[in-house]
Design an enzyme around this catalytic site. Structure first.
Site, PDB file in Angstrom:
ATOM      1  N   LYS A  51       0.835  -1.465  -0.670  1.00 15.45           N
ATOM      2  CA  LYS A  51      -0.305   0.217   0.099  1.00 15.45           C
ATOM      3  C   LYS A  51       0.687   1.040   0.183  1.00 15.45           C
ATOM      4  O   LYS A  51       1.107   2.218  -0.860  1.00 15.45           O
ATOM      5  CB  LYS A  51      -0.820   0.177   1.384  1.00 15.45           C
ATOM      6  CG  LYS A  51      -2.227  -1.146   0.854  1.00 15.45           C
ATOM      7  CD  LYS A  51      -3.150  -1.227   2.271  1.00 15.45           C
ATOM      8  CE  LYS A  51      -4.059  -2.063   2.864  1.00 15.45           C
ATOM      9  NZ  LYS A  51      -4.449  -2.126   3.729  1.00 15.45           N
ATOM     10  N   ALA A  67      -1.088   0.586   6.828  1.00 19.28           N
ATOM     11  CA  ALA A  67      -0.982  -0.311   7.319  1.00 19.28           C
ATOM     12  C   ALA A  67      -2.327  -1.184   7.040  1.00 19.28           C
ATOM     13  O   ALA A  67      -3.187  -1.142   5.696  1.00 19.28           O
ATOM     14  CB  ALA A  67      -2.175   0.698   8.703  1.00 19.28           C
ATOM     15  N   ASP A  68      -2.129  -2.461   8.015  1.00 19.10           N
ATOM     16  CA  ASP A  68      -2.571  -3.650   7.745  1.00 19.10           C
ATOM     17  C   ASP A  68      -2.711  -4.506   8.957  1.00 19.10           C
ATOM     18  O   ASP A  68      -1.678  -4.653   9.485  1.00 19.10           O
ATOM     19  CB  ASP A  68      -2.933  -4.099   6.200  1.00 19.10           C
ATOM     20  CG  ASP A  68      -3.472  -5.734   5.990  1.00 19.10           C
ATOM     21  OD1 ASP A  68      -4.253  -5.240   5.387  1.00 19.10           O
ATOM     22  OD2 ASP A  68      -3.568  -6.694   6.193  1.00 19.10           O
ATOM     23  N   THR A  69      -4.654  -5.057   9.188  1.00 19.84           N
ATOM     24  CA  THR A  69      -4.795  -5.440  10.302  1.00 19.84           C
ATOM     25  C   THR A  69      -4.954  -6.865   9.777  1.00 19.84           C
ATOM     26  O   THR A  69      -6.034  -7.246   9.262  1.00 19.84           O
ATOM     27  CB  THR A  69      -5.420  -4.668  11.319  1.00 19.84           C
ATOM     28  OG1 THR A  69      -5.096  -3.383  11.054  1.00 19.84           O
ATOM     29  CG2 THR A  69      -5.966  -5.408  12.641  1.00 19.84           C
ATOM     30  N   GLY A 104       0.299  -4.175  10.976  1.00 17.27           N
ATOM     31  CA  GLY A 104       1.704  -4.531  10.319  1.00 17.27           C
ATOM     32  C   GLY A 104       1.735  -2.921   9.263  1.00 17.27           C
ATOM     33  O   GLY A 104       0.757  -1.928   9.700  1.00 17.27           O
TER      34      GLY A 104
END
Length: 187
Positions: A51, A67-69, A104
């Protein structure tokens, strides 16, 4: 340098605002599939980097925060529910159990990239079918990894304890983000 948040998440936006960061939101269409066989705890940082890279190509002289969860139960990613029945199924799996929320983050300028992951253990009390259905019907958690938001009703009544960063479970470990910005980007 101006900050760019590469996320549509209203929770990440609220956390950035609460930390009094000056930012704008820019989103890119990114393929969010991960390489086959990649361990679940590595997926969020991998996707955050994708991203950030996509946005960095669109902006100049700006710092991108992406971010990614994911929610991991027994090392398997639960993902976002497809519909109400799927949300109920996910919450039934989480009921009475511990799971791990991993976010992350990638912070990137034109000349530097720093990425990291933060993991938080979340312990749910046993939930009744009626509690789960009430939550799904009234809160519609279809855009949330693991089919819940810790700051909503289900978190208040259903979460027994957490081991780690509360804001990470909301979707962005904001304290760590500010620390990395200050030490690596805003000298």
């Amino acid at each position: 340098m101006k900050l760019i948040l590469a996320s549509q998440s209203p929770r990440r936006k609220k956390l950035m605002e609460a930390a009094e960061l000056d930012f704008e939101i820019i989103i890119a269409d990114v393929d969010e599939t991960n390489p086959p066989g990649m361990p679940g705890d590595l997926v969020p940082e991998f996707l955050a980097k994708k991203k950030a890279d996509a946005i960095q190509h669109m902006v100049k002289d700006k710092i991108v925060i992406a971010a990614d969860t994911v929610v991991l139960l027994d090392h398997h990613i639960l993902g976002k529910p497809q519909d109400a029945a799927h949300a109920i199924e996910i919450l039934q799996q989480l009921s009475g159990r511990m799971h791990t929320v991993v976010t992350g983050v990638c912070i990137q300028s034109p000349t530097k990239q720093v990425s990291f992951s933060v993991a938080t253990e979340v312990y749910f009390r046993p939930l009744t079918r009626a509690q789960i259905e009430h939550y799904v019907i009234n809160y519609k958690p279809f855009d949330k990894a693991g089919a819940y938001a810790i700051q909503e009703w289900i978190g208040m009544i259903g979460i027994e304890k957490i081991n780690g960063d509360y804001y990470n479970v909301m979707g962005l470990p904001i304290g760590e983000v500010v620390k990395v910005l200050n030490q690596d980007f805003l000298d």
